[in-house]
Enzyme design. Sequence first.
Site, PDB file in Angstrom:
ATOM      1  CD  GLU A   1      -2.985  -0.901   0.000  1.00 50.77           C
ATOM      2  OE1 GLU A   1      -3.186   0.244  -0.454  1.00 50.77           O
ATOM      3  OE2 GLU A   1      -3.521  -1.925  -0.493  1.00 50.77           O
TER       4      GLU A   1
ATOM      5  CB  SER B   1     -50.937 -32.430  33.537  1.00 56.41           C
ATOM      6  OG  SER B   1     -52.207 -32.873  33.139  1.00 56.41           O
TER       7      SER B   1
END
Lengths: 126, 752
Positions: free
Chosen positions: B189, B469
């Site tokens: 770069e 239940s």
Amino acid sequence: MQADDNQMPAGPVEPVVLAALDEAETLAARGDNSRAMASLERGIRIKPKDPWLWHQLSVLKLRSGQWLDAIAMAGKSNSLAGDNRQLLSGNWMVIAEAREARGELTEAEAARQKAEAYASNRDYTE
Amino acid sequence: MKKSRLKGKTRQKKSQKFSRLYVHAFLVSAVVFIGFAAYLGYLDQQIQAKFSGTPWSVPARVYGRPVEIYIGKPLASETLQTILTGVGYQRGNPDQGPGHYNRTVDTVTIHTRDYSFWDGHVAAQKITVVIASGKVSRITVQDTGRSLAYFRLEPRLIGKIYPLHNEDRILVPYDQVPQSLVDALIAVEDRRFFSHAGIDPRGIARAFIANFRSGEFVQGGSTLTQQLVKNFFLSPERTIRRKLNEMVMAMLIEIRYSKAEILAAYINEVYLGQDGAKGIHGFGTAAEFYFRRPLQELTTAQLALLAGLVKGASFYNPVRNPQRALQRRNLVLDEMHEIGFLDDRELAAAQTETLGVDTKNRISHNSTGAFLDLVKNRLLQTYQLKDLQNEGLRIFTTLDPLVQKQLQGSVQKRLQILERSSNKHTRDLQAAAIISSADTGEVLALTGSRRSAAGSFNRALNSRRPIGSLIKPFVYLAAISSSHGYHPHTYIDDREIGIELKQGEIWRPGNYSGESHGRVTLLEALARSYNLATVNLGMEIGLDQVAGLLRQIGLERPFNRYPSLLLGAIELTPVEVTQLYQVLASGGFRTPLTVISEVLTRNGKPLQRSQIHIQQVVKPRHVAVINSMLTTVVESGTARALKATFPGTVIAGKTGTTNDLRDSWFAGFGADYLGVVWVGKDDNSATGLTGASGAMQIWGDIMKSVGPGSLTSLSVEGTRRVRVRDFEGNCHNDHTIVFPDNAAPEPGLICE
């Protein structure tokens, strides 16, 4: 745990429990109650059925004035202590002191008597 | 004289003119100068605003629970390997550094990572774990030879709380940036980064030539500083004005900040990919995203791959375009070699490496979404949303990633199997399930739908259904803990009953089978889930007693005290049901369900820790009685199909089925874990499933892999254990039942 073991060993035996109790003791001796409790809680997360860890936590809660937590955790330890009279006695002693601190004198006295009853059947003195 | 006077006049005029010109020039240049200074000042201000303060918003990171390795822990070395892979450890030589492990048949050596837990910093070390007959038998620190009773691995990242603009970022301080990454960036770069003043005319020329020679875009002309400016401040369009601003700002940055500061900013800012809607910014984030490892642990080749992405994160995406990414990586390595950052041998080694991208083990937000929703809900009670999104808080939760994976897998697989069955109703099923630690109330896993993506409807939290239940154990607990001396062998009538309601209607409940069973013990009535016996019992002790118990054990939601409450005509969410069963699983103690264990700041400062909190709400001896009755549900009651799945393990459980088979429930626990599962449909139509044929199947699948733990038979103060005959009156299948000390079991039902 085995299906039929009603007899608790006389003291903690598992290495991880011993290590957590040790660490908590060192920290508490240094005055770092909060980290001592954290290390017992870490032990409890690993071995939630171990009555000594709950007992020791109840003692630290008692020392730091968290009476209700102390009572609950000593009760929890009792529910896991099986026939270990020494441990049962120690837990009832914590409950007695926490009740007394809360001004619940009748309950405190009853708890103290239980502690003594459990202690006297074996030569155990706190 | 005249001339000279004239000359003098002219000179005077001229000099006047000149001085005016000077003044003008001065004024103009002053204005230009002031303008330029203001312009510089403006840019400089922007730069400082960005650099000082907190330039980046960092999402909160949410972790699961750390895995504890301790002596005596049941563990296979394969499981340990799975766990290590889960936190991004690589198999190899542990001497390579933290994040590596090696495994033989019975020994695993792990080079752990540095980690800041709530209770302190743990340094990286090499630890050897020996496993013998399925258990951890020894833990040794390699360098010192010291043995340990336990240690923990760092927790696994399970999700993040993102800011609105959807950026993800893990900040890496400059001193932790690997040199090879700097080398790679410099090589491709900006070769003169350490000597230029923000812009680099020679670099532009060199890049032009290099690109011309190779026929492709190898190098960019912008310096790293200019790229940083572009990323930080400017829009992407290419205009002269923007280019000018970029160059001026780059030079200003160079005056104000050191090369190290600039590089650190660049490394944490640059865009390196996309994860769905979220942008991956900075190399720390990219390392985690592509390799699931910290930046510091990456190889030169992996760092070169990441550096190569700067040029085009999408074009060189190693997941979608692996071939292109490989070429790009090797080109970066070539450039590094050309400068002398790599020697021939290093270059050859790096270029033969595979890409090493790990997307397989990335924890999918689809499996932890419902849990994360719950975590976020709880966090918002204490923290501001913007702090969660921006401050990089570290949130440690109770989630066990392996249990969660198992839970989600079981739900998906089992619902598919159920839907393939012949029953025409069994389509479009949905489910919710929660697994928690029996004694501490910590939620280990939670799902709110078949696919538990974040934001999807979270049935575990928000879907209220009649519980059928599942209410029964609490009706029986109310009886046992009342002062009327009920015990498991107390007889009760399982006979038709008509109860007059307030409106004058008569309520006539019936049993699931349509039959009634006459005189039965409480034990049998609960184990076989008889409705009539339960209603009779509830009416005998009174609705107030039952309702009072539900309040006492922590049910907060208002409910109607109709007789149908006794059969579960109360709508609760799976989380609320879990909270109720927690009291049973923990032996009489109410433990608030927790999902967050600790919160730390970005820098590891503790903000919050949730302590274990328990409160005794029922006498442990009464719960011990009920729990022993619930083990017969599994041994020979409605959940007996489970027995074969857990041979030799004592577990307690209860099935729940609502009218017309709309809801299928199962709640059950062993010594260690509690699980609650609901199966039903979103339109509340019939499923064709009972509690046992639906929810219980999922429960069995999950608990089989997790191991619920066998309930202990420790004596509890004030109780005794009695061996009693099964419901056919036989002793070869006897049940061990806990009785209150003062209760007399039915002599004819005892085995001795």
